[in-house]
Design a protein around this motif. Sequence first.
Motif, short mmCIF file in Angstrom:
data_model
loop_
_atom_site.label_atom_id
_atom_site.label_comp_id
_atom_site.label_asym_id
_atom_site.label_seq_id
_atom_site.Cartn_x
_atom_site.Cartn_y
_atom_site.Cartn_z
N LEU A 217 0.83 -1.19 0.00
CA LEU A 217 0.00 0.00 0.00
C LEU A 217 0.88 1.26 0.00
N PRO A 218 0.31 2.40 -0.43
CA PRO A 218 1.08 3.64 -0.39
C PRO A 218 1.31 4.11 1.05
N PRO A 219 2.29 4.98 1.28
CA PRO A 219 2.55 5.50 2.62
C PRO A 219 1.31 6.18 3.20
N VAL A 220 1.11 6.01 4.50
CA VAL A 220 -0.06 6.56 5.19
C VAL A 220 0.40 7.39 6.39
N LEU A 221 -0.07 8.61 6.45
CA LEU A 221 0.12 9.46 7.63
C LEU A 221 -1.22 9.60 8.34
N THR A 222 -1.26 9.20 9.61
CA THR A 222 -2.47 9.33 10.42
C THR A 222 -2.24 10.35 11.52
N ILE A 223 -3.18 11.27 11.68
CA ILE A 223 -3.11 12.29 12.73
C ILE A 223 -4.41 12.24 13.52
N HIS A 224 -4.30 12.07 14.85
CA HIS A 224 -5.51 11.85 15.64
C HIS A 224 -5.30 12.34 17.06
N GLY A 225 -6.31 13.01 17.62
CA GLY A 225 -6.28 13.43 19.02
C GLY A 225 -6.66 12.28 19.93
N ASN A 226 -5.98 12.13 21.04
CA ASN A 226 -6.26 10.99 21.91
C ASN A 226 -7.49 11.20 22.79
N GLN A 227 -8.11 12.37 22.70
CA GLN A 227 -9.35 12.63 23.44
C GLN A 227 -10.55 12.82 22.50
N ASP A 228 -10.44 12.27 21.31
CA ASP A 228 -11.50 12.40 20.30
C ASP A 228 -12.73 11.60 20.75
N GLU A 229 -13.88 12.27 20.86
CA GLU A 229 -15.11 11.62 21.30
C GLU A 229 -16.02 11.23 20.14
N LEU A 230 -15.68 11.63 18.93
CA LEU A 230 -16.51 11.29 17.77
C LEU A 230 -15.95 10.13 16.96
N VAL A 231 -14.64 10.08 16.85
CA VAL A 231 -13.95 8.97 16.19
C VAL A 231 -12.92 8.44 17.16
N PRO A 232 -13.09 7.21 17.67
CA PRO A 232 -12.20 6.71 18.72
C PRO A 232 -10.73 6.70 18.30
N TYR A 233 -9.89 7.25 19.17
CA TYR A 233 -8.45 7.28 18.92
C TYR A 233 -7.89 5.87 18.76
N GLU A 234 -8.50 4.91 19.44
CA GLU A 234 -8.02 3.52 19.37
C GLU A 234 -8.04 3.00 17.94
N GLN A 235 -8.92 3.54 17.10
CA GLN A 235 -8.96 3.09 15.71
C GLN A 235 -7.67 3.49 14.99
N ALA A 236 -7.17 4.68 15.28
CA ALA A 236 -5.91 5.12 14.67
C ALA A 236 -4.76 4.23 15.12
N VAL A 237 -4.75 3.87 16.40
CA VAL A 237 -3.69 3.02 16.93
C VAL A 237 -3.71 1.65 16.27
N LYS A 238 -4.90 1.06 16.17
CA LYS A 238 -5.02 -0.27 15.56
C LYS A 238 -4.65 -0.25 14.09
N MET A 239 -5.02 0.81 13.40
CA MET A 239 -4.66 0.92 11.98
C MET A 239 -3.15 1.04 11.84
N HIS A 240 -2.54 1.83 12.70
CA HIS A 240 -1.08 2.00 12.69
C HIS A 240 -0.39 0.66 12.93
N GLN A 241 -0.87 -0.09 13.90
CA GLN A 241 -0.27 -1.38 14.23
C GLN A 241 -0.41 -2.37 13.07
N LYS A 242 -1.57 -2.35 12.43
CA LYS A 242 -1.77 -3.29 11.32
C LYS A 242 -0.93 -2.91 10.11
N LEU A 243 -0.79 -1.62 9.84
CA LEU A 243 0.08 -1.17 8.77
C LEU A 243 1.53 -1.58 9.05
N ASP A 244 1.94 -1.45 10.30
CA ASP A 244 3.28 -1.90 10.69
C ASP A 244 3.44 -3.40 10.46
N GLU A 245 2.40 -4.15 10.81
CA GLU A 245 2.44 -5.60 10.66
C GLU A 245 2.72 -6.00 9.21
#
Length: 285
Positions: A217-245
């Motif tokens: 896949l192409p390079p991905v930059l994700t930017i996310h606030g850890n206190q986001d109440e509309l889109v869970p920050y955990e989704q950014a973390v999991k996406m980052h981990q899977k991209l790393d995998e």
Amino acid sequence: MLMFNFAELGRFFFEGIEVYPNISYRKIDDVTVFLDIYRPKTVTGKNKTLVAIHGGGWISGTKEEIVPQLIPFLTQGWSIVNVGYRLGGVAFAPAAVEDVCCALRWVFSHADEYQFDRNKIVVIGGSAGGHLATLCSILPNSTGFDSGIKISDDQKLEDLTEFNVAAIINLFGIMDVKDVFTGINRKDYAVYWFGNQPNSEGLAAQISPIHYVRSGLPPVLTIHGNQDELVPYEQAVKMHQKLDEYRVPNQLLTLMGAGHGNFSPEQAYLIYQTIQDFLQTYQLN
């Protein structure tokens, strides 16, 4: 909500920008969807191009709202394609996905006409726009979300140029749609977007970017606030981990204490600098 009179956009930006407003890129029944193009007049030959997707939970928002956020890219010489799409009040999921997939194909197929550099097309989006930017940049053709879609009476989407974007900038986008539709992080905006369709849970999984992570896949930059109440920050973390995998080049910038947008001037500067560094790393700016 910020709205702009396109007749005055040249003055709003500066005289060095050409504006091509409300270009029809797709017609569906009695609905037409549009995109805008902003291009530096000084461009000679192929130019780096940013495709921007607005947010709004798939049910609100306009392409005009994000124009101020695009000005820094214009001042750096980028051509910009600012994409509108069908919102939930017009058509339920996955209409927005189909539209943005179509818009990306349109950009690549019209690259020669507007001098877009096909090797330097970057897709950016925030919130629901981050979801659409990421998903539509990585969806395999086999998923069929663009199967049979027509751009005009004599041209089908599959007749257009195949595309490979150079990079993705995901600003606090939804990476696991099912999580915000029926999971513990259920949100009203997601429920509204799906309506009362059959097999909505299955569809939500099908249009979740996290399910399409794979090598190459192409390079991905994700930017996310850890206190986001509309889109869970955990989704950014999991996406980052899977991209790393899968060893996909990627970066996660966590904005400590930040919510869903409305960043401080210091955070906004950090976001801007991080994006510039990311683009520089992949020789895209």
